[in-house]
Design a protein around this motif. Structure first.
Motif, PDB file in Angstrom:
ATOM      1  N   VAL A 113      -2.434  -0.573   0.959  1.00 16.22           N
ATOM      2  CA  VAL A 113      -1.381  -1.194   0.151  1.00 16.22           C
ATOM      3  C   VAL A 113      -0.033  -0.550   0.469  1.00 16.22           C
ATOM      4  O   VAL A 113       0.970  -1.239   0.666  1.00 16.22           O
ATOM      5  CB  VAL A 113      -1.708  -1.103  -1.358  1.00 16.22           C
ATOM      6  N   HIS A 114      -0.015   0.768   0.564  1.00 17.83           N
ATOM      7  CA  HIS A 114       1.228   1.463   0.904  1.00 17.83           C
ATOM      8  C   HIS A 114       1.692   1.084   2.312  1.00 17.83           C
ATOM      9  O   HIS A 114       2.894   0.912   2.549  1.00 17.83           O
ATOM     10  CB  HIS A 114       1.044   2.972   0.786  1.00 17.83           C
ATOM     11  N   ALA A 115       0.766   0.950   3.245  1.00 15.98           N
ATOM     12  CA  ALA A 115       1.116   0.542   4.607  1.00 15.98           C
ATOM     13  C   ALA A 115       1.687  -0.877   4.619  1.00 15.98           C
ATOM     14  O   ALA A 115       2.635  -1.162   5.367  1.00 15.98           O
ATOM     15  CB  ALA A 115      -0.098   0.639   5.527  1.00 15.98           C
ATOM     16  N   ALA A 116       1.144  -1.759   3.785  1.00 14.40           N
ATOM     17  CA  ALA A 116       1.667  -3.128   3.688  1.00 14.40           C
ATOM     18  C   ALA A 116       3.102  -3.107   3.165  1.00 14.40           C
ATOM     19  O   ALA A 116       3.957  -3.868   3.638  1.00 14.40           O
ATOM     20  CB  ALA A 116       0.774  -3.988   2.799  1.00 14.40           C
ATOM     21  N   ALA A 117       3.373  -2.234   2.195  1.00 15.52           N
ATOM     22  CA  ALA A 117       4.735  -2.123   1.661  1.00 15.52           C
ATOM     23  C   ALA A 117       5.689  -1.621   2.748  1.00 15.52           C
ATOM     24  O   ALA A 117       6.773  -2.177   2.938  1.00 15.52           O
ATOM     25  CB  ALA A 117       4.758  -1.190   0.454  1.00 15.52           C
ATOM     26  N   ALA A 118       5.283  -0.594   3.471  1.00 18.29           N
ATOM     27  CA  ALA A 118       6.129  -0.042   4.532  1.00 18.29           C
ATOM     28  C   ALA A 118       6.350  -1.068   5.645  1.00 18.29           C
ATOM     29  O   ALA A 118       7.471  -1.225   6.141  1.00 18.29           O
ATOM     30  CB  ALA A 118       5.506   1.229   5.090  1.00 18.29           C
ATOM     31  N   LYS A 119       5.315  -1.782   6.018  1.00 11.85           N
ATOM     32  CA  LYS A 119       5.420  -2.792   7.070  1.00 11.85           C
ATOM     33  C   LYS A 119       6.366  -3.920   6.653  1.00 11.85           C
ATOM     34  O   LYS A 119       7.063  -4.498   7.485  1.00 11.85           O
ATOM     35  CB  LYS A 119       4.033  -3.358   7.397  1.00 11.85           C
ATOM     36  N   ALA A 120       6.413  -4.208   5.344  1.00  8.89           N
ATOM     37  CA  ALA A 120       7.294  -5.256   4.835  1.00  8.89           C
ATOM     38  C   ALA A 120       8.745  -4.796   4.748  1.00  8.89           C
ATOM     39  O   ALA A 120       9.637  -5.607   4.505  1.00  8.89           O
ATOM     40  CB  ALA A 120       6.810  -5.716   3.457  1.00  8.89           C
ATOM     41  N   GLY A 121       8.986  -3.501   4.933  1.00  5.08           N
ATOM     42  CA  GLY A 121      10.350  -2.991   4.917  1.00  5.08           C
ATOM     43  C   GLY A 121      10.703  -2.137   3.715  1.00  5.08           C
ATOM     44  O   GLY A 121      11.863  -1.783   3.524  1.00  5.08           O
ATOM     45  N   TYR A 122       9.725  -1.789   2.910  1.00  3.28           N
ATOM     46  CA  TYR A 122       9.976  -0.952   1.733  1.00  3.28           C
ATOM     47  C   TYR A 122       9.821   0.525   2.078  1.00  3.28           C
ATOM     48  O   TYR A 122       9.079   0.881   2.985  1.00  3.28           O
ATOM     49  CB  TYR A 122       8.986  -1.291   0.615  1.00  3.28           C
ATOM     50  N   PHE A 123      10.520   1.369   1.339  1.00  2.00           N
ATOM     51  CA  PHE A 123      10.304   2.807   1.417  1.00  2.00           C
ATOM     52  C   PHE A 123      10.117   3.315  -0.001  1.00  2.00           C
ATOM     53  O   PHE A 123      10.614   2.741  -0.966  1.00  2.00           O
ATOM     54  CB  PHE A 123      11.468   3.526   2.116  1.00  2.00           C
ATOM     55  N   TRP A 124       9.347   4.392  -0.140  1.00  4.92           N
ATOM     56  CA  TRP A 124       9.067   4.976  -1.448  1.00  4.92           C
ATOM     57  C   TRP A 124      10.195   5.923  -1.829  1.00  4.92           C
ATOM     58  O   TRP A 124      10.565   6.807  -1.054  1.00  4.92           O
ATOM     59  CB  TRP A 124       7.737   5.714  -1.444  1.00  4.92           C
ATOM     60  N   GLU A 125      10.753   5.753  -3.012  1.00  4.74           N
ATOM     61  CA  GLU A 125      11.810   6.623  -3.516  1.00  4.74           C
ATOM     62  C   GLU A 125      11.271   7.372  -4.727  1.00  4.74           C
ATOM     63  O   GLU A 125      11.060   6.788  -5.796  1.00  4.74           O
ATOM     64  CB  GLU A 125      13.043   5.793  -3.896  1.00  4.74           C
ATOM     65  N   ASP A 126      11.002   8.678  -4.541  1.00  7.78           N
ATOM     66  CA  ASP A 126      10.456   9.494  -5.627  1.00  7.78           C
ATOM     67  C   ASP A 126      11.337   9.506  -6.866  1.00  7.78           C
ATOM     68  O   ASP A 126      10.840   9.457  -7.989  1.00  7.78           O
ATOM     69  CB  ASP A 126      10.248  10.939  -5.165  1.00  7.78           C
ATOM     70  N   GLY A 127      12.647   9.577  -6.675  1.00  7.10           N
ATOM     71  CA  GLY A 127      13.564   9.670  -7.807  1.00  7.10           C
ATOM     72  C   GLY A 127      13.539   8.458  -8.706  1.00  7.10           C
ATOM     73  O   GLY A 127      13.826   8.555  -9.898  1.00  7.10           O
ATOM     74  N   ARG A 128      13.194   7.302  -8.181  1.00 13.32           N
ATOM     75  CA  ARG A 128      13.111   6.062  -8.960  1.00 13.32           C
ATOM     76  C   ARG A 128      11.674   5.611  -9.194  1.00 13.32           C
ATOM     77  O   ARG A 128      11.456   4.616  -9.870  1.00 13.32           O
ATOM     78  CB  ARG A 128      13.868   4.938  -8.252  1.00 13.32           C
TER      79      ARG A 128
END
Length: 109
Positions: free
Chosen positions: A45-60
């Protein structure tokens, strides 16, 4: 249309809050129902998000993207993994990414 009981469903909670230094982002989301996923499924699921152009932002505590079509690509990625997707939060429909940030949308109110 209801999802099949055998199809795992993920609820994507779309965000529309200000992201400060990430001003101008096109979409952001949080996933709250991943506790039932094993480590391998969660990594997919995380790889799908990254492949779609998302990045994880810890602060938010959110996945954030600037790409106009990130939502569509992420939803398609989840479907390819076999998940049904339910939308929550500030979801404005499949054409939301093509709207300019200043365009009023009566459904989002």
């Amino acid at each position: 249309m209801p999802h099949s009981p055998s199809t795992p469903t993920l609820t994507v909670t779309w965000r529309n809050e200000s992201y400060g230094r990430y001003d101008g982002t096109r979409s952001a989301f949080r996933l709250y129902d991943t506790a039932e996923l094993n480590d391998e499924d969660l990594a997919q699921v995380h790889a799908a998000a990254a492949k779609a152009g998302y990045f994880w932002e810890d602060g938010r505590c959110a996945w954030i993207a600037w790409a106009d079509n990130a939502r569509e690509r992420f939803i398609a990625g989840l479907a390819a993994l076999g998940y049904a997707v339910e939308h929550a939060g500030s979801w404005r429909g499949p054409d939301a990414d093509r709207q300019t940030p200043s365009a009023p949308n009566s459904e989002a109110r």
